[in-house]
Design an enzyme around this catalytic site. Structure first.
Site, PDB file in Angstrom:
ATOM      1  CG  HIS A  52      -0.220  -0.129   2.528  1.00 54.84           C
ATOM      2  ND1 HIS A  52       0.650   0.808   3.016  1.00 54.84           N
ATOM      3  CD2 HIS A  52      -0.234  -1.128   3.443  1.00 54.84           C
ATOM      4  CE1 HIS A  52       1.115   0.409   4.170  1.00 54.84           C
ATOM      5  NE2 HIS A  52       0.612  -0.784   4.461  1.00 54.84           N
ATOM      6  CB  ALA A  53       0.912   4.453  -1.266  1.00 54.03           C
TER       7      ALA A  53
END
Ligand code: TYD
Length: 138
Positions: A52-53
Protein backbone atom coordinates in the site's frame (compact mmCIF):
# COMPACT_ATOMS: atom_id res chain seq x y z
CA UNK A 1 7.76 12.10 -3.23
CA UNK A 2 10.17 10.04 -5.29
CA UNK A 3 12.38 7.04 -4.59
CA UNK A 4 15.32 9.46 -4.29
CA UNK A 5 13.68 10.96 -1.18
CA UNK A 6 13.96 7.61 0.63
CA UNK A 7 17.24 6.91 2.34
CA UNK A 8 19.13 4.52 4.55
CA UNK A 9 20.26 6.12 7.83
CA UNK A 10 23.17 4.57 9.69
CA UNK A 11 22.53 4.56 13.42
CA UNK A 12 25.22 4.66 16.10
CA UNK A 13 26.59 1.35 17.31
CA UNK A 14 28.67 0.45 20.32
CA UNK A 15 30.31 -2.89 19.68
CA UNK A 16 31.03 -4.64 22.93
CA UNK A 17 32.10 -8.15 23.88
CA UNK A 18 29.13 -8.15 26.29
CA UNK A 19 26.74 -7.47 23.42
CA UNK A 20 26.26 -4.58 21.01
CA UNK A 21 24.13 -1.50 21.54
CA UNK A 22 22.49 0.87 19.07
CA UNK A 23 19.98 3.67 19.47
CA UNK A 24 17.84 6.05 17.52
CA UNK A 25 17.28 9.69 18.48
CA UNK A 26 14.44 11.82 17.26
CA UNK A 27 16.50 14.95 16.70
CA UNK A 28 19.48 13.29 15.02
CA UNK A 29 18.04 10.49 12.93
CA UNK A 30 14.32 10.90 12.29
CA UNK A 31 13.08 13.57 9.84
CA UNK A 32 9.59 13.70 11.43
CA UNK A 33 7.98 13.75 14.87
CA UNK A 34 7.41 10.16 16.01
CA UNK A 35 3.76 9.63 16.78
CA UNK A 36 3.48 5.84 16.85
CA UNK A 37 5.59 2.69 16.88
CA UNK A 38 4.51 -0.73 15.66
CA UNK A 39 6.34 -3.93 14.84
CA UNK A 40 5.94 -6.96 12.63
CA UNK A 41 6.95 -10.37 13.93
CA UNK A 42 6.25 -14.08 13.39
CA UNK A 43 5.91 -13.40 9.67
CA UNK A 44 5.63 -16.80 7.93
CA UNK A 45 8.10 -17.53 5.14
CA UNK A 46 7.00 -16.20 1.77
CA UNK A 47 4.53 -13.70 3.22
CA UNK A 48 4.31 -10.11 2.02
CA UNK A 49 3.21 -7.22 4.23
CA UNK A 50 2.24 -3.67 3.55
CA UNK A 51 1.29 -3.57 -0.11
CA UNK A 52 0.00 0.00 0.00
CA UNK A 53 0.92 3.68 0.05
CA UNK A 54 0.22 6.35 2.63
CA UNK A 55 -1.11 9.77 1.75
CA UNK A 56 0.47 11.47 4.78
CA UNK A 57 2.24 8.96 6.99
CA UNK A 58 6.04 8.79 6.93
CA UNK A 59 7.98 5.87 8.35
CA UNK A 60 11.38 4.83 9.62
CA UNK A 61 11.89 1.08 9.43
CA UNK A 62 14.52 -0.91 11.33
CA UNK A 63 15.22 -4.66 11.15
CA UNK A 64 15.75 -5.15 14.89
CA UNK A 65 16.34 -8.83 14.22
CA UNK A 66 16.85 -10.92 11.09
CA UNK A 67 16.33 -9.46 7.65
CA UNK A 68 13.68 -8.48 5.11
CA UNK A 69 13.30 -6.40 1.98
CA UNK A 70 11.39 -3.15 1.65
CA UNK A 71 10.35 -2.51 -1.95
CA UNK A 72 9.56 1.14 -2.71
CA UNK A 73 7.86 2.37 -5.86
CA UNK A 74 7.12 5.98 -6.84
CA UNK A 75 5.12 5.05 -9.92
CA UNK A 76 8.15 5.51 -12.18
CA UNK A 77 10.96 3.70 -10.43
CA UNK A 78 11.06 0.72 -8.08
CA UNK A 79 13.88 -0.01 -5.64
CA UNK A 80 14.49 -2.78 -3.13
CA UNK A 81 16.20 -1.97 0.16
CA UNK A 82 17.44 -4.98 2.10
CA UNK A 83 17.51 -4.40 5.85
CA UNK A 84 19.66 -6.93 7.66
CA UNK A 85 21.47 -5.00 10.42
CA UNK A 86 19.82 -3.40 13.44
CA UNK A 87 21.95 -0.25 13.07
CA UNK A 88 20.42 0.77 9.76
CA UNK A 89 17.05 2.46 9.35
CA UNK A 90 15.15 3.17 6.16
CA UNK A 91 13.35 6.49 5.91
CA UNK A 92 10.20 6.10 3.81
CA UNK A 93 8.56 9.40 2.80
CA UNK A 94 4.82 9.68 2.26
CA UNK A 95 3.30 8.94 -1.13
CA UNK A 96 5.34 5.88 -2.08
CA UNK A 97 4.00 2.40 -2.71
CA UNK A 98 5.72 0.06 -0.29
CA UNK A 99 5.84 -3.67 0.21
CA UNK A 100 7.82 -5.72 2.71
CA UNK A 101 8.81 -9.26 1.84
CA UNK A 102 11.55 -11.88 2.05
CA UNK A 103 11.34 -12.01 5.86
CA UNK A 104 13.88 -14.30 7.48
CA UNK A 105 12.85 -16.65 10.29
CA UNK A 106 12.39 -14.76 13.58
CA UNK A 107 12.83 -11.37 11.94
CA UNK A 108 11.50 -8.36 13.78
CA UNK A 109 10.60 -5.15 11.92
CA UNK A 110 10.17 -2.00 13.99
CA UNK A 111 8.34 0.87 12.30
CA UNK A 112 8.37 4.44 13.65
CA UNK A 113 5.49 6.45 12.17
CA UNK A 114 4.66 10.12 11.86
CA UNK A 115 0.87 9.79 12.28
CA UNK A 116 -1.70 7.92 14.34
CA UNK A 117 -3.12 4.85 12.65
CA UNK A 118 -5.74 6.01 10.16
CA UNK A 119 -7.31 3.56 7.70
CA UNK A 120 -8.23 6.53 5.48
CA UNK A 121 -4.56 7.38 5.00
CA UNK A 122 -4.02 4.12 3.07
CA UNK A 123 -4.11 3.67 -0.70
CA UNK A 124 -4.50 -0.07 -1.22
CA UNK A 125 -5.24 -0.18 -4.93
CA UNK A 126 -2.09 0.05 -7.06
CA UNK A 127 -3.95 1.48 -10.07
CA UNK A 128 -5.48 4.20 -7.90
CA UNK A 129 -1.96 4.92 -6.56
CA UNK A 130 -0.58 5.26 -10.10
CA UNK A 131 -3.38 7.59 -11.12
CA UNK A 132 -2.96 9.83 -8.05
CA UNK A 133 0.80 9.91 -8.67
CA UNK A 134 0.35 10.73 -12.35
CA UNK A 135 -2.07 13.54 -11.49
CA UNK A 136 0.36 14.93 -8.91
CA UNK A 137 -2.20 14.45 -6.12
CA UNK A 138 0.23 12.56 -3.87
P1 TYD B 1 -1.85 -2.93 7.98
O1 TYD B 1 -1.10 -1.66 8.07
O2 TYD B 1 -3.05 -2.96 7.07
O3 TYD B 1 -0.84 -4.09 7.60
P2 TYD B 1 -0.44 -4.63 6.15
O4 TYD B 1 -0.49 -3.46 5.23
O5 TYD B 1 0.94 -5.20 6.31
O6 TYD B 1 -1.44 -5.65 5.81
O7 TYD B 1 -2.30 -3.36 9.43
C1 TYD B 1 -2.99 -4.58 9.69
C2 TYD B 1 -4.07 -4.32 10.72
O8 TYD B 1 -3.49 -3.84 11.93
C3 TYD B 1 -5.08 -3.29 10.26
O9 TYD B 1 -6.32 -3.91 10.10
C4 TYD B 1 -5.20 -2.30 11.37
C5 TYD B 1 -4.21 -2.72 12.42
N1 TYD B 1 -3.25 -1.66 12.79
C6 TYD B 1 -3.55 -0.83 13.85
O10 TYD B 1 -4.61 -0.94 14.48
N2 TYD B 1 -2.64 0.11 14.24
C7 TYD B 1 -1.47 0.28 13.57
O11 TYD B 1 -0.65 1.15 13.94
C8 TYD B 1 -1.18 -0.56 12.43
C9 TYD B 1 0.08 -0.40 11.65
C10 TYD B 1 -2.11 -1.51 12.08
Amino acid sequence: MRIADARIVELPKFLDARGNLSFVEQKNHIPFQIRRTYWLYDVPGGECRGGHAYIENQEFIVALSGSFDVVLDDGVEKRTFTLNRSYYGLYVPKGLWREMNNFSTNSLAMVLSSTDYDANDYIRDYDVFLKLKKDGKI
